[in-house]
Design an enzyme around this catalytic site. Sequence first.
Site, PDB file in Angstrom:
ATOM      1  N   HIS A 177      -7.705  -5.348  -0.815  1.00 16.74           N
ATOM      2  CA  HIS A 177      -6.444  -4.338  -0.600  1.00 16.74           C
ATOM      3  C   HIS A 177      -5.381  -5.173   0.268  1.00 16.74           C
ATOM      4  CE1 HIS A 177      -4.108  -0.957  -0.064  1.00 16.74           C
ATOM      5  NE2 HIS A 177      -4.163  -0.884   1.480  1.00 16.74           N
ATOM      6  N   SER A 203       0.738  -1.190  -0.044  1.00 11.17           N
ATOM      7  CA  SER A 203       0.178   0.070  -0.142  1.00 11.17           C
ATOM      8  C   SER A 203       0.818   1.317   0.054  1.00 11.17           C
ATOM      9  CB  SER A 203      -0.870   0.019   1.278  1.00 11.17           C
ATOM     10  OG  SER A 203      -1.861   0.972   0.972  1.00 11.17           O
ATOM     11  N   ASP A 210      -9.584  -4.337  -5.065  1.00 13.36           N
ATOM     12  CA  ASP A 210      -9.042  -3.497  -3.901  1.00 13.36           C
ATOM     13  C   ASP A 210      -9.864  -2.264  -3.790  1.00 13.36           C
ATOM     14  OD1 ASP A 210      -7.515  -1.758  -2.641  1.00 13.36           O
ATOM     15  OD2 ASP A 210      -5.768  -2.646  -3.255  1.00 13.36           O
TER      16      ASP A 210
HETATM   17  O1  9J3 Z   1      -0.937   1.950   3.093  1.00 10.27           O
HETATM   18  C1  9J3 Z   1      -2.202   2.157   3.014  1.00 10.27           C
HETATM   19  O2  9J3 Z   1      -2.980   0.959   2.975  1.00 10.27           O
HETATM   20  C2  9J3 Z   1      -2.819   3.257   2.046  1.00 10.27           C
HETATM   21  C3  9J3 Z   1      -4.319   3.256   1.788  1.00 10.27           C
HETATM   22  C4  9J3 Z   1      -4.959   4.153   2.611  1.00 10.27           C
HETATM   23  O3  9J3 Z   1      -5.537   4.055   3.427  1.00 10.27           O
HETATM   24  O4  9J3 Z   1      -4.917   5.445   1.905  1.00 10.27           O
HETATM   25  C5  9J3 Z   1      -6.147   6.460   2.456  1.00 10.27           C
HETATM   26  C6  9J3 Z   1      -5.151   7.764   2.825  1.00 10.27           C
END
Ligand code: 9J3
Length: 262
Positions: free
Chosen positions: A211, A133, A179
């Site tokens: 995700h 992510s 995702d």
């Molecule tokens: O590191 C992640 O899971 C990024 C996804 C997220 O929560 O983005 C929103 C700002």
Amino acid sequence: SAQENPYERGPDPTENSIEATRGPFAVSQTSVSSLVVTGFGGGTIYYPTSTAEGTFGAVAVSPGFTATQSSIAWIGPRLASQGFVVITIDTLTVLDQPDSRGDQLLAALDYLTQRSSVRGRIDASRLAVSGHSMGGGGSLEATETRPSLQASVPLAPWNADKTWSSVRTPTFIIGGESDSVASVSSHSIPFYQSIPAASEKAYMELDGASHFFPNTPNTTMAKYLISWMKRFVDNDTRYEQFLCPPPNDSDIEEYRHTCPHV
Ligand code: 9J3
Ligand code: ZN
Ligand code: ZN
């Protein structure tokens, strides 16, 4: 053979060997306290116990937003047992954004190669990054900052920046079809498309995956992560067979590539 490629490690691979939960190398681990490092939040180093085959390439792996190294811990021994020194990191704060995560991945690699107890086991010219992510977004950032990185594997990457035209490091983006946090249509696919066709790159979309597919052991993710790291960190062309022609496992929704990787 090893005489043709001084960086190849381990026996000739098979479909079974890249799908296995552990590779041919026994793995040791050591924890790195946040109190003894700068630029990242500490972590855990997983490394092949034996030094009989010489040095190894090294990989730093970052978790995502609000998460800690525990969320990606399984990747450590999975990759290390195939012949890499791996550090799964904690970030300075769990709220750090992708650019910071990229800098922290590089700080972790610098720690690994210059100061860690395993520095003598690492070939400092063969380094790679991965992450989940915002950690995957950070992996893209790290290759932009340090083009000498040999490989990058962003996992369900998230980044507000969609343009990665300066990336030259071989980059393998893995996304999840379902995702809804970092949708592939807004993240993985534009990232892939923005990397020049002249760079080595691939995009694998896992059928129906959320995700969070990188947070639990995932055979399809692991087998091609291993293959990409072997192919580009170790220059190990024995693994080209798993990447080109492109894989067609039943849980791959889509695969984009620049085969053959030369
Ligand atoms: O590191 C992640 O899971 C990024 C996804 C997220 O929560 O983005 C929103 C700002
Ligand atoms: Zn930066
Ligand atoms: Zn599907």
